[in-house]
Design an enzyme around this catalytic site. Structure first.
Site, PDB file in Angstrom:
ATOM      1  N   GLY A 163      63.226  80.729  61.083  1.00 38.21           N
ATOM      2  CA  GLY A 163      63.507  79.842  62.207  1.00 38.21           C
ATOM      3  C   GLY A 163      62.354  79.840  63.181  1.00 38.21           C
ATOM      4  N   GLY A 166      65.480  82.253  57.887  1.00 45.62           N
ATOM      5  CA  GLY A 166      66.116  80.941  57.750  1.00 45.62           C
ATOM      6  C   GLY A 166      65.928  80.311  56.381  1.00 45.62           C
ATOM      7  N   GLU A 220      63.813  90.864  59.774  1.00 48.57           N
ATOM      8  CA  GLU A 220      64.223  90.801  61.181  1.00 48.57           C
ATOM      9  C   GLU A 220      64.180  92.127  61.933  1.00 48.57           C
ATOM     10  OE1 GLU A 220      65.631  87.221  59.094  1.00 48.57           O
ATOM     11  OE2 GLU A 220      65.782  89.348  58.642  1.00 48.57           O
ATOM     12  N   ASP A 250      70.277  87.547  59.842  1.00 46.61           N
ATOM     13  CA  ASP A 250      71.348  86.574  60.073  1.00 46.61           C
ATOM     14  C   ASP A 250      71.417  85.532  58.949  1.00 46.61           C
ATOM     15  OD1 ASP A 250      68.978  85.264  60.868  1.00 46.61           O
ATOM     16  OD2 ASP A 250      69.999  84.114  62.431  1.00 46.61           O
TER      17      ASP A 250
END
Length: 348
Positions: free
Chosen positions: A65, A113, A136, A144
């Protein structure tokens, strides 16, 4: 409509090509919105029988992202970041529940992402260029986009290992672990896409015909060590096990973990433990949204982005600084459900 995603219909398929090569095709809000719009239109269009997700050019499928935007938003009120997560997770869930077959071509860097838009696909194609990771913990975010669903469903403790260390896998390793369904040489991808567009009823057969034997997958030789040393859901226990082992591999992984955010590592461990028992993908995304809406405004994420992306000094100062200093109460607060009017909801 954004130029950052090229949306087209080719034969009997819809095609989404990520088109931000300078940003390694990192997702932004407009891209997620455009993809959702196209997928919803194709869902009810009898002329479209399958969907392909790929990238237009360059060395990445999707590097994640728009991290810098998230950090800038988190440093203010977090509103823009929450809007992005809300939409991105709706895209992830739409793909996960999509009634038509989706084929994701993970031909290059597939991180964060990029994992979120490729793992829901029924067909996931890896190549010699694939570099897959959930990195992350190195920026103080958390794994996520459904990481809490996909990672605990991998063999043994491999998902925990990937979530904590951010280890990068090549295409052969993705195939061996089930993160990819097929391994194709990159020079065969154009033919694969062309044939799928003409015969979307034969996707499995086409990919099977064009597949080659993948090289040996290095990670398979480490699975016994991973299962033994990453066995605990308590981060302190994992660090202690690696310390005690004393071997070269354990020492390398311990060094890697010492560079990661202790807060994020504890979040990831709990997220994967709870994700393994989630009743469905929507419940997982609702929990990840609660985590993300808080973490994006916390010190470790802002500091991780500063150290790795803005100043590039690669020496983040995590706070709390050690695993022991991250208390259960601290993690409980991150996982607390959001008030009803702030919760994530899937598309109706």
């Amino acid at each position: 409509m954004t130029e950052d995603v090229l949306i087209s219909v080719e034969g009997r398929i819809g095609r989404l090509s990520l088109n931000r090569p300078k940003a390694i095709h990192a997702l932004n809000l407009a891209m997620c919105e455009a993809m959702i719009e196209a997928l919803l239109a194709w869902r009810d269009d009898a002329a479209i029988e399958a969907v392909i997700i790929d990238h237009s050019e360059g060395r990445g499928f999707c590097a994640g992202g728009d991290i810098r935007m998230l950090a800038e938003s988190g440093a203010k009120d977090g509103q823009e970041a929450r809007a992005f997560f809300h939409t991105e997770y709706r895209l992830n869930h739409l793909l996960f529940t999509y009634a038509k077959p989706v084929v994701a071509f993970m031909d290059g860097i597939t991180m964060g992402g990029g994992v979120g838009i490729s793992q829901p696909a029924a067909y996931r194609v890896a190549t010699e260029h694939t570099r897959f990771a959930m990195p992350e913990t190195g920026i103080g975010l958390f794994p996520d986009v459904g990481g809490g669903w996909y990672l605990p469903r991998l063999e043994g403790r491999v998902g925990v290992f990937l979530a904590l260390t951010g280890a990068r896998l090549d295409g052969a390793e993705c195939l061996a672990l089930g993160l990819a369904t097929h391994y194709l040489p990159s020079e065969r991808l154009a033919e694969a896409k062309e044939r799928i567009a003409a015969h979307p009823d034969r996707i499995g057969g086409i990919l099977g015909e064009l597949s080659v034997t993948a090289p040996p997958a290095a990670i398979t030789g480490q699975i016994d060590k991973i299962n033994r040393l990453f066995a605990s859901d308590r981060y302190e226990d994992i660090l202690a096990a690696l310390e005690r082992d004393g071997g070269e591999w354990a020492a390398k992984e311990l060094d890697a973990l010492h560079t990661k955010s202790p807060q994020t590592c504890k979040v990831a461990l709990r997220q994967l433990r709870e994700g393994a028992a989630m009743p469905d993908f929507a419940a997982e995304m609702a929990q990840e949204y609660a985590i993300g809406s808080r973490v994006v405004q916390m010190h470790d994420f802002l500091e991780g982005v500063r150290a790795l992306i803005v100043d590039k000094d690669n020496s983040p100062k995590w706070d709390p600084p050690t695993a022991e200093a991250v208390t259960d109460a601290w993690i409980d607060a991150i996982f607390a459900p959001l008030p009803d009017n702030e919760k994530w909801t899937p598309l109706t």
